[in-house]
Scaffold this motif. Structure first.
Motif, short mmCIF file in Angstrom:
data_model
loop_
_atom_site.label_atom_id
_atom_site.label_comp_id
_atom_site.label_asym_id
_atom_site.label_seq_id
_atom_site.Cartn_x
_atom_site.Cartn_y
_atom_site.Cartn_z
N ALA A 1 3.35 -0.77 -1.14
CA ALA A 1 3.71 -0.79 0.27
C ALA A 1 5.15 -0.35 0.49
O ALA A 1 5.48 0.26 1.51
CB ALA A 1 3.49 -2.19 0.85
N GLN A 2 6.03 -0.65 -0.47
CA GLN A 2 7.41 -0.17 -0.37
C GLN A 2 7.45 1.36 -0.39
O GLN A 2 8.20 1.98 0.38
CB GLN A 2 8.24 -0.73 -1.52
CG GLN A 2 8.52 -2.22 -1.44
CD GLN A 2 9.26 -2.74 -2.65
OE1 GLN A 2 9.73 -1.97 -3.49
NE2 GLN A 2 9.36 -4.05 -2.78
N ARG B 1 6.08 2.60 2.97
CA ARG B 1 7.07 2.33 4.03
C ARG B 1 8.22 3.33 3.95
O ARG B 1 8.67 3.85 4.97
CB ARG B 1 7.59 0.90 3.89
CG ARG B 1 8.72 0.52 4.84
CD ARG B 1 8.26 0.26 6.26
NE ARG B 1 7.34 -0.87 6.33
CZ ARG B 1 7.72 -2.16 6.43
NH1 ARG B 1 9.00 -2.47 6.46
NH2 ARG B 1 6.82 -3.12 6.49
N VAL C 1 -3.06 -3.79 1.00
CA VAL C 1 -1.66 -4.18 1.21
C VAL C 1 -0.73 -2.98 1.34
O VAL C 1 0.46 -3.14 1.63
CB VAL C 1 -1.16 -5.11 0.07
CG1 VAL C 1 -2.08 -6.29 -0.09
CG2 VAL C 1 -1.04 -4.35 -1.25
N LEU C 2 -1.24 -1.76 1.12
CA LEU C 2 -0.37 -0.59 1.10
C LEU C 2 0.29 -0.31 2.44
O LEU C 2 1.36 0.29 2.50
CB LEU C 2 -1.14 0.65 0.65
CG LEU C 2 -1.59 0.67 -0.81
CD1 LEU C 2 -2.39 1.93 -1.10
CD2 LEU C 2 -0.40 0.57 -1.75
N THR C 3 -0.35 -0.73 3.53
CA THR C 3 0.20 -0.47 4.86
C THR C 3 0.65 -1.76 5.54
O THR C 3 0.67 -1.85 6.77
CB THR C 3 -0.83 0.26 5.74
OG1 THR C 3 -2.06 -0.48 5.76
CG2 THR C 3 -1.09 1.66 5.22
N ASP C 4 1.03 -2.75 4.75
CA ASP C 4 1.53 -4.01 5.32
C ASP C 4 2.71 -3.73 6.25
O ASP C 4 3.54 -2.85 5.99
CB ASP C 4 1.99 -4.96 4.21
CG ASP C 4 0.83 -5.73 3.60
OD1 ASP C 4 -0.29 -5.61 4.11
OD2 ASP C 4 1.05 -6.45 2.61
N SER C 5 2.79 -4.52 7.32
CA SER C 5 3.85 -4.31 8.31
C SER C 5 4.96 -5.35 8.23
O SER C 5 5.90 -5.31 9.02
CB SER C 5 3.24 -4.34 9.73
OG SER C 5 2.59 -5.59 9.97
N LEU D 1 6.98 -6.86 0.88
CA LEU D 1 6.10 -5.74 0.57
C LEU D 1 5.78 -5.67 -0.92
O LEU D 1 6.63 -5.93 -1.76
CB LEU D 1 6.75 -4.43 1.00
CG LEU D 1 7.14 -4.31 2.48
CD1 LEU D 1 7.87 -2.99 2.72
CD2 LEU D 1 5.91 -4.41 3.38
N SER D 2 4.55 -5.26 -1.22
CA SER D 2 4.18 -4.94 -2.59
C SER D 2 4.88 -3.65 -3.00
O SER D 2 5.36 -2.89 -2.14
CB SER D 2 2.67 -4.77 -2.71
OG SER D 2 2.27 -3.58 -2.04
#
Length: 495
Positions: A59-60, A63, A47-51, A55-56
């Motif tokens: 991921a924040q 981002r 989930v670290l590179t969710d688009s 965001l987790s």
């Protein structure tokens, strides 16, 4: 005990105590000699590179490192320049004027006011239907002006606009490529973040700039694995510690690191999802809130300095009018439980059984057992729900994005359809948005909190717990109200 070195930070929004946490031991050697810097998030790496826009925490952070907004949040939790190098506020706070830095978008096109305006409008539209989208409701218009100037015009006052625009979800894109201070590449299974040249970050150029930055290797692991790697000296920083993983901090010797507690503000408590049984009326839901011994919750986790609260909104915020006080002051837990038991006495069978959506992490299970023990004192059986969909209640554990009652009230807005809510509270909060007089606006927000409190749709415990593991020689890390620790700040080597 993990004791807070500066407990007053949990009690008021002041000070800058960096080491809010007990030093477990002295810092040891670095995790590697290849010039890289290793950071692990205690969450699923996938989930670290969710688009998307939901965001987790990890991921924040990624981002924010790779995509810039008009402004950004630094290690101390303060707003700093990003695509805009300066700004000012005019017309009694109704217009924010941003002057863009010189530069281009990643695709080579010039960074112009119209292109930034369009990118910001797209970002705001993408957040509709989220609580962050509600935070942006006062934004009436985004204008492109002459001379690389962008204006954000507000339909109603929004003192925290800069803090909101600094959120990772408000990072801007135009065409292909990212705009942040760091470039993301893959290094096997890891994420590799490298710093862009100074000119691309809006800074003066320097021939030796590479000597003062380092690559950041980012990965996501289960909490136990992350702690083990830190203890083995393989990583410099572990981020994303929450209540669920807190008990794991005592499992290993952690002989070369420190635990840092953030003085975070936000929500930590139970949200009612359905009106049935012990949740059928505001009076019965209040009885459940009265049954909670909040200091005992902190004792279960052996955490010092955590200050419990019965309020929906964090106490002592700058815009708090002081209208809503802590509930049941002067009453003992025993007296409150006697009243609660009397209200709940008429329930029978399944009506005395509640399900709670809560995770399986050690700290969450410890909390579940403690809550079940406390609810049992008033005749209520609490068990873990098999899924969040059909649960009677859910655990809310969320850090605030900005220090205003409005953020807290927005989390319970009926539009979000995320559980029981209060239309009266929403109406009062909406009226507050349209009010230009700051004193009256604060009073309406206080009335909205009081209405939400009377509805008893949320049982507060106190502020959320957030912690990290950080080696003593790490620069660019500071505990802050938002539990947000920018990766570019840690990638910079002090001169």
């Amino acid at each position: 005990m993990i004791a807070a070195a500066c407990p007053p930070l949990f009690r008021r929004l002041a000070g800058s105590c960096v080491a809010l946490g007990m030093v477990l031991a002295l810092a040891g050697c670095s995790g590697g000699d290849d010039g890289s810097f290793d950071v692990v998030f205690m969450e699923d790496e996938a989930v670290l590179t969710d688009s998307g826009v939901r965001l987790s925490p990890g991921a924040q952070h990624v981002r924010a490192a790779t995509r810039a907004g008009l402004v950004a949040i630094n290690a101390q939790g303060e707003v700093v320049p990003a695509l805009a190098d300066r700004w000012n506020v005019i017309e009694n706070g109704s217009i924010f004027v941003f002057r863009l830095r010189d530069g281009t978008w990643p695709n080579g096109e010039e960074l112009t006011a119209p292109s930034v305006r369009d990118a910001l409008q797209r970002a705001i539209r993408s957040l509709r239907g989220t609580s962050l989208g509600l935070d942006l409701v006062p934004v009436d218009e985004v204008r492109a002006m002459a001379g690389r100037v962008v204006e954000v015009r507000l339909a109603s006052p929004m003192p925290d606009l800069l803090q909101v625009l600094g959120q990772p979800e408000l990072g801007l894109v135009h065409g292909e490529g990212e705009t942040g201070p760091m470039v993301l590449e893959r290094d096997g299974e890891n994420i590799l973040l490298t710093m862009r040249p100074p000119a691309e970050r809006g800074l003066p150029d320097s021939e030796d700039w590479r000597d003062y930055v380092r690559e950041v290797r980012v990965t996501g692991l289960e909490p136990a694995q992350a702690i083990e790697r830190f203890d083995d000296g393989d990583v410099e920083v572990v981020l994303g510690g929450r209540l669920g993983s807190l008990p794991l901090a005592d499992l290993g010797p952690l002989s070369r690191g420190t635990v840092r507690l953030d003085p975070a503000i936000g929500l930590f408590g139970l949200r009612a999802r359905r009106e049935r049984g012990a949740l059928a009326t505001p009076e019965l839901r209040e009885a459940l809130a009265m049954a909670i011994d909040r200091p005992a919750l902190a004792s279960a986790f052996n955490v010092g300095g955590w200050v419990p609260s019965t309020r929906v909104v964090a106490p002592d915020l700058p815009a708090d009018p002081g209208m809503v006080a802590e509930r049941w002051q002067g009453s003992s837990v025993e007296d409150l439980r006697r009243v609660a038991a009397g209200r709940l006495a008429g329930l029978t069978g399944q009506d005395k059984r509640l399900t709670l959506a809560i995770g399986d992490a050690p700290g969450e299970q410890l909390l579940l057992r403690e809550l079940a023990r406390q609810f049992a004192t008033v005749g209520i059986t609490l068990v873990q729900a098999r899924s969040s969909e059909g649960a009677d209640m859910v655990l809310v554990d969320r850090v605030a994005r900005y220090a205003s009652p409005r953020w807290f009230l927005n989390q319970f807005n009926c539009i979000l359809d995320d559980g029981l809510c209060s239309l009266e509270a929403d109406r009062l909060a909406s009226r507050a948005l349209d009010e230009r007089d700051s004193a009256l606006r604060a009073r309406l927000m206080g009335e909205a909190e009081a209405a939400l409190t009377r509805a008893n749709v949320y049982i507060p415990f106190g502020p959320p717990l957030r912690w990290s593991l950080v080696r003593g020689e790490v620069d660019g890390f500071a505990p802050n109200l938002w539990a947000f620790h920018p990766l570019p700040d840690m990638a910079v080597i002090p001169r």
